[in-house]
Design a protein around this motif. Structure first.
Motif, PDB file in Angstrom:
ATOM      1  N   HIS A 174       0.842  -1.198   0.000  1.00  0.00           N
ATOM      2  CA  HIS A 174       0.000   0.000   0.000  1.00  0.00           C
ATOM      3  C   HIS A 174       0.880   1.252   0.000  1.00  0.00           C
ATOM      4  N   PHE A 175       1.501   1.492  -1.152  1.00  0.00           N
ATOM      5  CA  PHE A 175       2.362   2.648  -1.371  1.00  0.00           C
ATOM      6  C   PHE A 175       1.729   3.557  -2.421  1.00  0.00           C
ATOM      7  N   ALA A 176       2.014   4.877  -2.294  1.00  0.00           N
ATOM      8  CA  ALA A 176       1.543   5.842  -3.279  1.00  0.00           C
ATOM      9  C   ALA A 176       0.060   5.598  -3.534  1.00  0.00           C
ATOM     10  N   ASN A 177      -0.347   5.330  -4.785  1.00  0.00           N
ATOM     11  CA  ASN A 177      -1.719   4.885  -5.052  1.00  0.00           C
ATOM     12  C   ASN A 177      -1.642   3.414  -5.435  1.00  0.00           C
ATOM     13  N   TRP A 178      -2.002   2.545  -4.499  1.00  0.00           N
ATOM     14  CA  TRP A 178      -1.831   1.106  -4.697  1.00  0.00           C
ATOM     15  C   TRP A 178      -2.780   0.530  -5.738  1.00  0.00           C
ATOM     16  N   GLU A 179      -3.841   1.265  -6.111  1.00  0.00           N
ATOM     17  CA  GLU A 179      -4.741   0.768  -7.152  1.00  0.00           C
ATOM     18  C   GLU A 179      -4.050   0.725  -8.515  1.00  0.00           C
ATOM     19  N   VAL A 180      -2.946   1.444  -8.638  1.00  0.00           N
ATOM     20  CA  VAL A 180      -2.211   1.455  -9.903  1.00  0.00           C
ATOM     21  C   VAL A 180      -1.685   0.060 -10.235  1.00  0.00           C
ATOM     22  N   LEU A 181      -1.389  -0.757  -9.226  1.00  0.00           N
ATOM     23  CA  LEU A 181      -0.845  -2.095  -9.501  1.00  0.00           C
ATOM     24  C   LEU A 181      -1.806  -2.927 -10.328  1.00  0.00           C
ATOM     25  N   GLY A 182      -3.041  -3.076  -9.868  1.00  0.00           N
ATOM     26  CA  GLY A 182      -4.015  -3.882 -10.602  1.00  0.00           C
ATOM     27  C   GLY A 182      -4.320  -3.306 -11.964  1.00  0.00           C
ATOM     28  N   CYS A 183      -4.425  -1.962 -12.039  1.00  0.00           N
ATOM     29  CA  CYS A 183      -4.701  -1.317 -13.327  1.00  0.00           C
ATOM     30  C   CYS A 183      -3.542  -1.532 -14.301  1.00  0.00           C
ATOM     31  N   ALA A 184      -2.320  -1.430 -13.793  1.00  0.00           N
ATOM     32  CA  ALA A 184      -1.157  -1.625 -14.662  1.00  0.00           C
ATOM     33  C   ALA A 184      -1.097  -3.057 -15.163  1.00  0.00           C
ATOM     34  N   ALA A 185      -1.371  -4.028 -14.298  1.00  0.00           N
ATOM     35  CA  ALA A 185      -1.372  -5.431 -14.723  1.00  0.00           C
ATOM     36  C   ALA A 185      -2.384  -5.653 -15.836  1.00  0.00           C
ATOM     37  N   ALA A 186      -3.556  -5.034 -15.690  1.00  0.00           N
ATOM     38  CA  ALA A 186      -4.598  -5.188 -16.713  1.00  0.00           C
ATOM     39  C   ALA A 186      -4.186  -4.565 -18.034  1.00  0.00           C
ATOM     40  N   GLN A 187      -3.455  -3.457 -17.971  1.00  0.00           N
ATOM     41  CA  GLN A 187      -3.016  -2.811 -19.202  1.00  0.00           C
ATOM     42  C   GLN A 187      -1.880  -3.563 -19.873  1.00  0.00           C
ATOM     43  N   LEU A 188      -1.013  -4.153 -19.069  1.00  0.00           N
ATOM     44  CA  LEU A 188       0.168  -4.799 -19.624  1.00  0.00           C
ATOM     45  C   LEU A 188      -0.112  -6.172 -20.215  1.00  0.00           C
ATOM     46  N   ALA A 189      -1.000  -6.928 -19.588  1.00  0.00           N
ATOM     47  CA  ALA A 189      -1.208  -8.325 -19.978  1.00  0.00           C
ATOM     48  C   ALA A 189      -2.616  -8.554 -20.502  1.00  0.00           C
ATOM     49  N   PRO A 190      -2.776  -9.447 -21.493  1.00  0.00           N
ATOM     50  CA  PRO A 190      -4.120  -9.734 -22.015  1.00  0.00           C
ATOM     51  C   PRO A 190      -5.015 -10.422 -20.996  1.00  0.00           C
ATOM     52  N   ARG A 191      -4.416 -11.146 -20.038  1.00  0.00           N
ATOM     53  CA  ARG A 191      -5.191 -11.784 -18.962  1.00  0.00           C
ATOM     54  C   ARG A 191      -4.543 -11.420 -17.638  1.00  0.00           C
ATOM     55  N   SER A 192      -5.314 -10.805 -16.765  1.00  0.00           N
ATOM     56  CA  SER A 192      -4.784 -10.417 -15.460  1.00  0.00           C
ATOM     57  C   SER A 192      -5.851 -10.621 -14.401  1.00  0.00           C
ATOM     58  N   VAL A 193      -5.384 -10.930 -13.196  1.00  0.00           N
ATOM     59  CA  VAL A 193      -6.264 -11.089 -12.036  1.00  0.00           C
ATOM     60  C   VAL A 193      -5.631 -10.329 -10.879  1.00  0.00           C
ATOM     61  N   ALA A 194      -6.364  -9.369 -10.321  1.00  0.00           N
ATOM     62  CA  ALA A 194      -5.893  -8.612  -9.165  1.00  0.00           C
ATOM     63  C   ALA A 194      -6.681  -9.047  -7.936  1.00  0.00           C
TER      64      ALA A 194
END
Length: 318
Positions: free
Chosen positions: A145-165
């Motif tokens: 939980h650093f900076a804005n931690w929601e960026v992690l799940g959003c970034a995973a979704a943008q980077l990979a065709p299949r992502s699960v947060a």
């Protein structure tokens, strides 16, 4: 299904137990909280991302220190850094409140923040996740939980065709819907932590997806570990999966670069140990994750969420 109508039972459930319906008092409170959350998101959404973040930061550092949970935050800083003078403790906690307020305001602007054209999120080291991006291999990325931690799940979704947060939904189901709407802007799948999350994590590995998890908060049923030398029960699901399937854990360091602006750095992976039994290897991997968290917190202590009771109860009784 409702036996009397034949339609799905849409009455809210009490999160304290499976299938237990919330009473009218709790439902009214939930609705009031949801209305306040909706108004907050609308108000922040009417501002630019920068102005919303700045206003949220001001509110956080102004109101936060007046709340009872501020004592928990200061106790956590003292436990982690026992040699710090009290003015520095208060400075770190105030910065943490600023960051928390900014994060709350930025929920209204996650779409703009994650828009590649905006340049609000910059990446380094993300080429390490290319096997998951190509759909060739399941990978696990993790942060805290650093900076804005929601960026992690959003970034995973943008980077990979299949992502699960794996996320922690608010207990209020009406607020949870508003939060989910904000989180969903980048796509991908989100699963609330718990039994369903464990099953979905295993399915994500079979699907060769990119799995995103936060590993810094206390779990009452977590594995016994330490953080800053203090006993701290720690999440172990990702480590168990990594050891069982020999999947490396990729630390993702998220830093605030300004109002509604972030740096995402994918670091070298933590390889699961193979020289002992599974339980021992899992504990070693959890310890390695906690050591990395310590490094990040020491570098930017004001960007971590100190307002959570991270350590065991006896630590707060001294």
């Amino acid at each position: 299904m409702s036996a009397s109508t034949g339609h799905a039972d849409r009455r809210p459930r009490d999160h304290r137990g499976p299938g237990k319906r919330a009473g009218p008092g709790k439902t009214l409170r939930w609705l009031a909280e949801a209305a306040a959350t909706w108004l907050w998101l609308r108000a922040m959404g009417a501002l630019s991302p920068d102005r919303a973040s700045d206003l949220g930061g001001w509110l956080g550092r102004t109101v936060g220190p007046r709340l009872a949970v501020d004592r928990t935050a200061r106790a956590n800083v003292r436990l982690a850094f026992p040699d710090l003078p009290e003015p520095r403790v208060r400075e770190i906690v105030r910065a943490s409140w600023d960051n928390l307020g900014r994060t709350a305001a930025e929920y209204a602007h996650l779409a703009a923040i994650m828009d590649p054209a905006s340049g609000r999120v910059t990446y380094s080291g993300h080429e390490r996740l290319q096997p998951a991006v190509d759909g060739r291999q399941a990978m696990i990325c993790w942060s805290g939980h650093f900076a804005n931690w929601e960026v992690l799940g959003c970034a995973a979704a943008q980077l990979a065709p299949r992502s699960v947060a794996i996320v922690r939904d608010p207990n209020n189901p009406y607020v949870a819907r508003l939060v989910e709407r904000a989180r969903s802007v980048a796509g991908g799948e989100r699963v609330n932590k718990g039994r369903e999350a464990s099953r979905r994590m295993m399915a994500a590995v079979r699907d060769k997806a990119l799995l995103a998890v936060l590993l810094d908060q206390r779990l009452s049923d977590g594995i016994d570990a330490t953080l800053f030398g203090q006993p701290a029960k720690s999440p172990s699901g990702a480590a168990v999966l990594a050891v069982r399937r020999q999947i490396p854990l990729y630390p993702v360091r998220i830093e605030r670069a300004g109002p509604a602006r972030f740096r995402v750095n994918v670091e070298d992976p933590l390889a699961p140990p193979q020289d002992a039994d599974r339980d021992t290897c899992t504990r070693q991997l959890v310890a390695a994750c906690n050591a990395r968290l310590e490094t990040w917190i020491q570098a930017r202590p004001g960007e971590w969420l100190w307002q959570h009771r991270r350590f065991e109860k006896p630590a707060y009784m001294g």
